[in-house]
Enzyme design. Sequence first.
Site, mmCIF file in Angstrom:
data_model
loop_
_atom_site.group_PDB
_atom_site.id
_atom_site.type_symbol
_atom_site.label_atom_id
_atom_site.label_comp_id
_atom_site.label_asym_id
_atom_site.label_seq_id
_atom_site.Cartn_x
_atom_site.Cartn_y
_atom_site.Cartn_z
ATOM 1 N N MET A 176 37.063 30.935 38.239
ATOM 2 C CA MET A 176 36.766 31.668 39.144
ATOM 3 C C MET A 176 37.315 31.221 41.205
ATOM 4 O O MET A 176 37.561 31.974 41.161
ATOM 5 C CB MET A 176 35.323 31.406 39.005
ATOM 6 N N LYS A 232 43.713 52.143 54.962
ATOM 7 C CA LYS A 232 42.758 52.150 53.701
ATOM 8 C C LYS A 232 42.236 50.899 53.079
ATOM 9 O O LYS A 232 43.507 49.787 52.851
ATOM 10 C CB LYS A 232 42.965 53.148 52.600
ATOM 11 N N ARG A 241 46.168 65.305 40.981
ATOM 12 C CA ARG A 241 45.450 63.711 41.300
ATOM 13 C C ARG A 241 44.291 65.020 42.296
ATOM 14 O O ARG A 241 43.121 65.361 41.330
ATOM 15 C CB ARG A 241 45.897 63.003 42.187
ATOM 16 N N TYR A 287 39.867 24.926 31.408
ATOM 17 C CA TYR A 287 38.840 26.670 30.477
ATOM 18 C C TYR A 287 39.836 25.819 29.223
ATOM 19 O O TYR A 287 40.566 26.241 29.463
ATOM 20 C CB TYR A 287 38.427 26.849 30.944
#
Length: 369
Positions: free
Chosen positions: A313, A38, A136, A264
């Site tokens: 980013m 997964k 869960r 930044y």
Amino acid sequence: MQKATETVLEIDLNALAQNYRYLTSKLDKDTRVMGVVKAFGYGSDSVAVAKELVILGVSYFAVAYPDEGISLRKASIETSILVLHPLPATFKKITDSCMEPAIYSRSMLTQFIDFAEKSGLTDFPIHLKFNTGLNRLGFIADDIDFIAEKTTATFSVKIKSMFTHLAASEDAAEKDFTESQLGQFKDISEKIINKIGYKPLLHTLNTSGVLNYPEAQYDMVRTGIGLYGFGNDPEENKNLKPVATLKTVISQIHTVKKGETVGYNRAFKASETTKTATLPVGHADGIKRIFGNRKGWVTVHGKKASIIGNVCMDMIMIDVTSIDCDEGDEVIVFGENPSADELSKVINTIPYELITGVSQRVKRVICRK
């Protein structure tokens, strides 16, 4: 290996094979293995990983959601696939792609049987998940009679397996709780088998369970994080090899004078002349902002280089004052040095979060080291 010339995630299939063989060395020869692929193969490449696991002899795959399994089917992978978290809206996707749902509640069982009957299915394989303490997903012991009545009253489905998920199999301090879970599952599975008149496959163990509770391996085990190189224990990590290595390169080198700032919000201020390198990888690629301001680091020519200033980013800046390096040189973000396990501890998380967080815009390179 060829040096990286851009940001890439190398997927080492030889490491995957080594990990698989180590984990299966803990198992009885007849115990089946379900490979958990997964989340893009824990952030790597689910198709490449699955194809290698087929060669190695895996019996089943597990995915979280149907679209993850469909990507395997499109790659001509025919091995059985368990969908761990289906929803009624995804039943048709699952059955159309010959995948098998984990059924975890009375309503899900009722709805899937209704869907299967209307679709004209016969003996369609379903897997029953039981909640023994993780709280869960899962049936509870009070559901045993309901399950037996519903599944024996129809020809549309047949129980292929029953399983539970251990909550703390890596934690020696929680041994009593884990043994309680295993005891509950043993009692539940025996009662259901007695009521339905046949024995489905039984499985309880995740990676840490394989390593710590091999006596409870039943017919099959499910291994995820171990395949990718992490054993949830420093000693076991020595027996495993990280499959994924995140690499990048130095885009530009700067000389930052005393008093000048970097990035930044001017988060880094040079207390002395500092040599910095800018790398083309940032929080959009999975390098969390919390790693900035010297919390995290990378390695350049095997030497530790702290991340300075705020993570951007698409870029990070590192301190290479004491490292002989040039623009275009390779940088290791994580792999063997530093490892995702080391870095995760810096920010009080787990390697799962780091390796699954690598953005899909990062190029995957399949290799054998």
